[in-house]
Every structure is written in C-alpha cells, then in structure tokens.
Design a protein around this motif. Sequence first.
Motif, mmCIF file in Angstrom:
data_model
loop_
_atom_site.group_PDB
_atom_site.id
_atom_site.type_symbol
_atom_site.label_atom_id
_atom_site.label_comp_id
_atom_site.label_asym_id
_atom_site.label_seq_id
_atom_site.Cartn_x
_atom_site.Cartn_y
_atom_site.Cartn_z
ATOM 1 N N UNK A 216 0.840 -1.218 0.000
ATOM 2 C CA UNK A 216 0.000 0.000 0.000
ATOM 3 C C UNK A 216 0.863 1.252 0.000
ATOM 4 N N UNK A 217 0.252 2.381 -0.398
ATOM 5 C CA UNK A 217 1.019 3.616 -0.527
ATOM 6 C C UNK A 217 1.152 4.366 0.785
ATOM 7 N N UNK A 218 0.356 4.040 1.789
ATOM 8 C CA UNK A 218 0.393 4.801 3.042
ATOM 9 C C UNK A 218 0.766 3.879 4.198
ATOM 10 N N UNK A 219 1.129 4.513 5.294
ATOM 11 C CA UNK A 219 1.465 3.762 6.492
ATOM 12 C C UNK A 219 2.891 3.236 6.457
ATOM 13 N N UNK A 220 3.132 2.285 7.377
ATOM 14 C CA UNK A 220 4.476 1.698 7.469
ATOM 15 C C UNK A 220 4.818 0.935 6.199
ATOM 16 N N UNK A 221 3.851 0.219 5.668
ATOM 17 C CA UNK A 221 4.106 -0.515 4.427
ATOM 18 C C UNK A 221 4.340 0.432 3.261
ATOM 19 N N UNK A 222 3.722 1.603 3.328
ATOM 20 C CA UNK A 222 3.981 2.590 2.288
ATOM 21 C C UNK A 222 5.420 3.073 2.318
ATOM 22 N N UNK A 223 5.996 3.178 3.545
ATOM 23 C CA UNK A 223 7.412 3.527 3.641
ATOM 24 C C UNK A 223 8.283 2.445 3.005
ATOM 25 N N UNK A 224 7.906 1.203 3.246
ATOM 26 C CA UNK A 224 8.636 0.115 2.611
ATOM 27 C C UNK A 224 8.517 0.148 1.097
ATOM 28 N N UNK A 225 7.349 0.584 0.611
ATOM 29 C CA UNK A 225 7.176 0.676 -0.832
ATOM 30 C C UNK A 225 8.110 1.707 -1.442
ATOM 31 N N UNK A 226 8.404 2.781 -0.703
ATOM 32 C CA UNK A 226 9.296 3.811 -1.232
ATOM 33 C C UNK A 226 10.777 3.456 -1.070
ATOM 34 N N UNK A 227 11.102 2.689 -0.013
ATOM 35 C CA UNK A 227 12.513 2.390 0.256
ATOM 36 C C UNK A 227 13.020 1.137 -0.457
ATOM 37 N N UNK A 228 12.124 0.219 -0.748
ATOM 38 C CA UNK A 228 12.572 -1.042 -1.328
ATOM 39 C C UNK A 228 13.191 -0.898 -2.721
ATOM 40 N N UNK A 229 12.630 -0.108 -3.634
ATOM 41 C CA UNK A 229 13.252 -0.031 -4.972
ATOM 42 C C UNK A 229 14.714 0.421 -4.958
ATOM 43 N N UNK A 230 15.077 1.535 -4.270
ATOM 44 C CA UNK A 230 16.508 1.881 -4.269
ATOM 45 C C UNK A 230 17.376 0.843 -3.551
ATOM 46 N N UNK A 231 16.833 0.255 -2.477
ATOM 47 C CA UNK A 231 17.596 -0.801 -1.799
ATOM 48 C C UNK A 231 17.768 -2.012 -2.715
ATOM 49 N N UNK A 232 16.743 -2.312 -3.492
ATOM 50 C CA UNK A 232 16.852 -3.422 -4.436
ATOM 51 C C UNK A 232 17.873 -3.156 -5.523
ATOM 52 N N UNK A 233 17.949 -1.910 -5.994
ATOM 53 C CA UNK A 233 18.942 -1.577 -7.014
ATOM 54 C C UNK A 233 20.362 -1.749 -6.461
ATOM 55 N N UNK A 234 20.578 -1.255 -5.246
ATOM 56 C CA UNK A 234 21.912 -1.391 -4.646
ATOM 57 C C UNK A 234 22.244 -2.864 -4.394
ATOM 58 N N UNK A 235 21.280 -3.618 -3.889
ATOM 59 C CA UNK A 235 21.528 -5.034 -3.635
ATOM 60 C C UNK A 235 21.759 -5.795 -4.938
ATOM 61 N N UNK A 236 21.056 -5.417 -5.980
ATOM 62 C CA UNK A 236 21.261 -6.074 -7.271
ATOM 63 C C UNK A 236 22.668 -5.860 -7.800
ATOM 64 N N UNK A 237 23.206 -4.644 -7.595
ATOM 65 C CA UNK A 237 24.577 -4.373 -8.030
ATOM 66 C C UNK A 237 25.574 -5.210 -7.224
ATOM 67 N N UNK A 238 25.337 -5.302 -5.885
ATOM 68 C CA UNK A 238 26.229 -6.116 -5.048
ATOM 69 C C UNK A 238 26.193 -7.579 -5.490
ATOM 70 N N UNK A 239 25.001 -8.091 -5.769
ATOM 71 C CA UNK A 239 24.892 -9.481 -6.211
ATOM 72 C C UNK A 239 25.584 -9.690 -7.552
ATOM 73 N N UNK A 240 25.461 -8.722 -8.464
ATOM 74 C CA UNK A 240 26.103 -8.855 -9.767
ATOM 75 C C UNK A 240 27.618 -8.802 -9.652
ATOM 76 N N UNK A 241 28.133 -7.984 -8.735
ATOM 77 C CA UNK A 241 29.578 -7.907 -8.543
ATOM 78 C C UNK A 241 30.119 -9.211 -7.952
ATOM 79 N N UNK A 242 29.337 -9.843 -7.082
ATOM 80 C CA UNK A 242 29.767 -11.092 -6.447
ATOM 81 C C UNK A 242 29.534 -12.301 -7.354
ATOM 82 N N UNK A 243 28.683 -12.166 -8.355
ATOM 83 C CA UNK A 243 28.280 -13.309 -9.184
ATOM 84 C C UNK A 243 29.442 -14.006 -9.887
ATOM 85 N N UNK A 244 30.412 -13.295 -10.500
ATOM 86 C CA UNK A 244 31.502 -14.030 -11.158
ATOM 87 C C UNK A 244 32.278 -14.934 -10.204
ATOM 88 N N UNK A 245 32.499 -14.469 -8.973
ATOM 89 C CA UNK A 245 33.198 -15.318 -8.008
ATOM 90 C C UNK A 245 32.355 -16.535 -7.640
#
Length: 407
Positions: A216-245
């Motif tokens: 949902x867009x409001x409340x505590x879950x709404x905060x998670x909705x706004x924070x998860x995409x940038x955190x996912x982008x950063x985590x995706x980069x970390x996973x891609x950097x570790x993937x060759x190893x």
Amino acid sequence: MSPDRPVGDLFRRFRERLSAERENGTAVERENGTAAGRESRSAAERENGSRATAAGPGVGRTDAGSRDAGLAPHPPRDAAPRRRRGGKGGGEQLNVPPAEFTSYYGRPVLKPPVWRWDIAAYLFTGGLAAGSSLLAAGGQLTGRPALRRAGRVAALAGVGASTYFLVNDLGRPSRFHHMLRVAKVTSPMSVGTWILSVFGPAAGVAAVAEAAPLLPERGVLGLGRRLLPPAGHAAGVVAAVTAPALATYTGVLLADTAVPSWHEAYPELPAIFAGSALASGAGVGLVAAPCAQAGPARRLAVAGAAMELWGSHRVENRLGLLSEPYTQGTPGKLLRAGRALTAAGVVGALVGRRSRVLSALSGGALIAASVCTRFGIFHGGVASARDPRYTVVPQRERADRRAADQV
C-alpha cells in the motif's frame, strides 16, 4: 647332554632325519639323467618342496615353474641376465625387468569423493543464481523490468537451493555457521562460503524489492514501498559484482582436490563453470521475458555458450589419458548432450528473435545443457578417482619427464 633326557632324544632324531635327507638327495643327483632318477626327483620334490611350487622351506618361485604348476605369478626370477655396458661375456642382472602397471587387488589408489548428487546439483544451482543476477543487472541498467524481475527471482531461488544442497551435504546446518568462523584465502571452500554469505542476502533483498508495487502507498508498508526499490537496485549491483566469483569458485574447488581429472583440468574448469552460469542465466531470460526485452539474454547466451564449448572441448582433448573419464560412460553421454543442447539453444535464441515459443524452448535447452555439463564434470572426476590407472600412469609419466630433464 644326557641321552636319557627328552631334549637329547629330539636332537638325536633330528640328526638322523637330516642324514636320511642328505642320502636321499645324493641318490637323486646320481640318477638325475635317467627316467628312474627323474621319478625319484619328483618324489623328492613332493616330499621336500620344489623351486617352482615353493612348497618347501627357503625356496623361490620361477615364472616357468609357476606356469607349469598352475600357480599365481611371482616377481620374475628366471629372466635372462643383463650384460654390463662395455663388458664381455655374460653379466649379472642389474635390476628386475620393468613391470607393467597392476593394481593391488584392483583397489583404487585414491579414496573417491564422498560427495553425492546434491553437490552436483549445488554446482548447477550456484551457477544459475550467478548467471541470473548478471542478467538482472543487465535488465536493471538497460531499463528492461521484465528481464530484471526474472533474473532477481531466479537468483534468489538458485541461491536458496544452493544453500539447501550445501547444508544437506554437510549434515547439520550448524556446520555451515561454523565455517564462517574462519576466513582462509587459500581454501576454496572457505572463500566459497563467504561468497555465498554475501551473495545470498543481496539477492534476497533485490528479489523482495520486486514486490514493492504490491504494498500500500500509506502507512508503514507505504514507507517500505518507497525504500525497497533503491535498496533493491543497490543489492542487485552487489549481487552482480559477487556473481563471477560465485560462478567460478566451484571450478577452483574441484581443481584443488587430488582427483586426477579435476586437478589436471584446473585451467578449464573455472571457464566451463562461468560459461555454464552465463548460459543458464540467459536461458532464464529467454523463458521469462518477452522477446522485445530478451536482447541481453541472447547476447549472454552466445558468450556463455562459447566459453562452455571451448572448455568442454579442452578437457576432452588436452588431458591425454585423463580425458578418458570425460568421454566414456555416463560423463561422456552427459557432456555430449550438454554440447548438443547448448548449440541448439544458441541457434534457437538467434533465430527466434520474434517467436515467443522458440525463445522459451531455446532457454529451456540452455538450462538443461547447464545441468548436463555440471553433472558430467562431476561424474567424470569421480570415475577418474575410482580407477587407479588414472592416478599411477600420469605420475610415472611425470617422473620420467623429470628424469629426462635432469639428464
């Protein structure tokens, strides 16, 4: 010594028996050239033992006598003597003739790996997770959300399966935790455990971030909705950097063992596993993403297939005798099937650019090819450890080369 004592009686009987044997032997020697002498000699051999049968005390066994008596062969003692270099006439035997390779009752020299099928599955799922995370990073950087989503979900599923297979092989989950107490750069298993520990949470956060639009867009879950995409982008980069190893450390782990066909293929195994990981990740993209967004998956499939086919060809032709386990039996069938599926998957991916069905079939072929390749490499190494010939013969060849270099 008194003759009335028991010890004296024993000594006297011993001297009488020795005299009788001596007289019997002298009579046999006199009659050696006649038929009666030959019969007496046979009787004496049956009584006192013969050199061929080694029935009596202190006698040896010859090859010819062993064959006539139907006995197992002993080290040759009746070979023709070797002549000294530069000498004249007969010479003494300097050493025994070179023996052909035999195994001690057919038992292997090395103890075969105790790993079961779950380690072979671990090799595949780890490569699938690594390739899928690279695919997700490509979709993230090029603005292809379907490709990014498929790669992140497949990476989380692959690393979860890898953790399960590894813990199942270790026996208890606590053993995986205990491996994190020490970090040894010289140990591929220790390095791999830390790589998996870094890659797993990053792939998990990146996959969970794909569920942000469902919150949902409001409340505590709404905060998670706004924070998860940038955190996912950063985590995706970390996973891609570790993937060759993550994709290649398992190849280093196998090559670091004493298993002959794994150890000798140390230059090729990391390349094979890297190519197999890229091909399986590309297969996920071809199956899950629409044709309009599957461009990076096709390019990844071509690169991965080239590395995998090159490495497979090398291990089947460069290692000499140690290439046999990869070309015979179950390993040979699996590796040949992997090559055929890889070639079919690449051709289908390039031809079916506008066909959703053909792209999906090509992706499935690439994933199946990765399974066949990993299991073929695994079973080939196990087969080389079970046959002592693959351990002893290369060692002798290396010793001969060192001796020739010293001369």
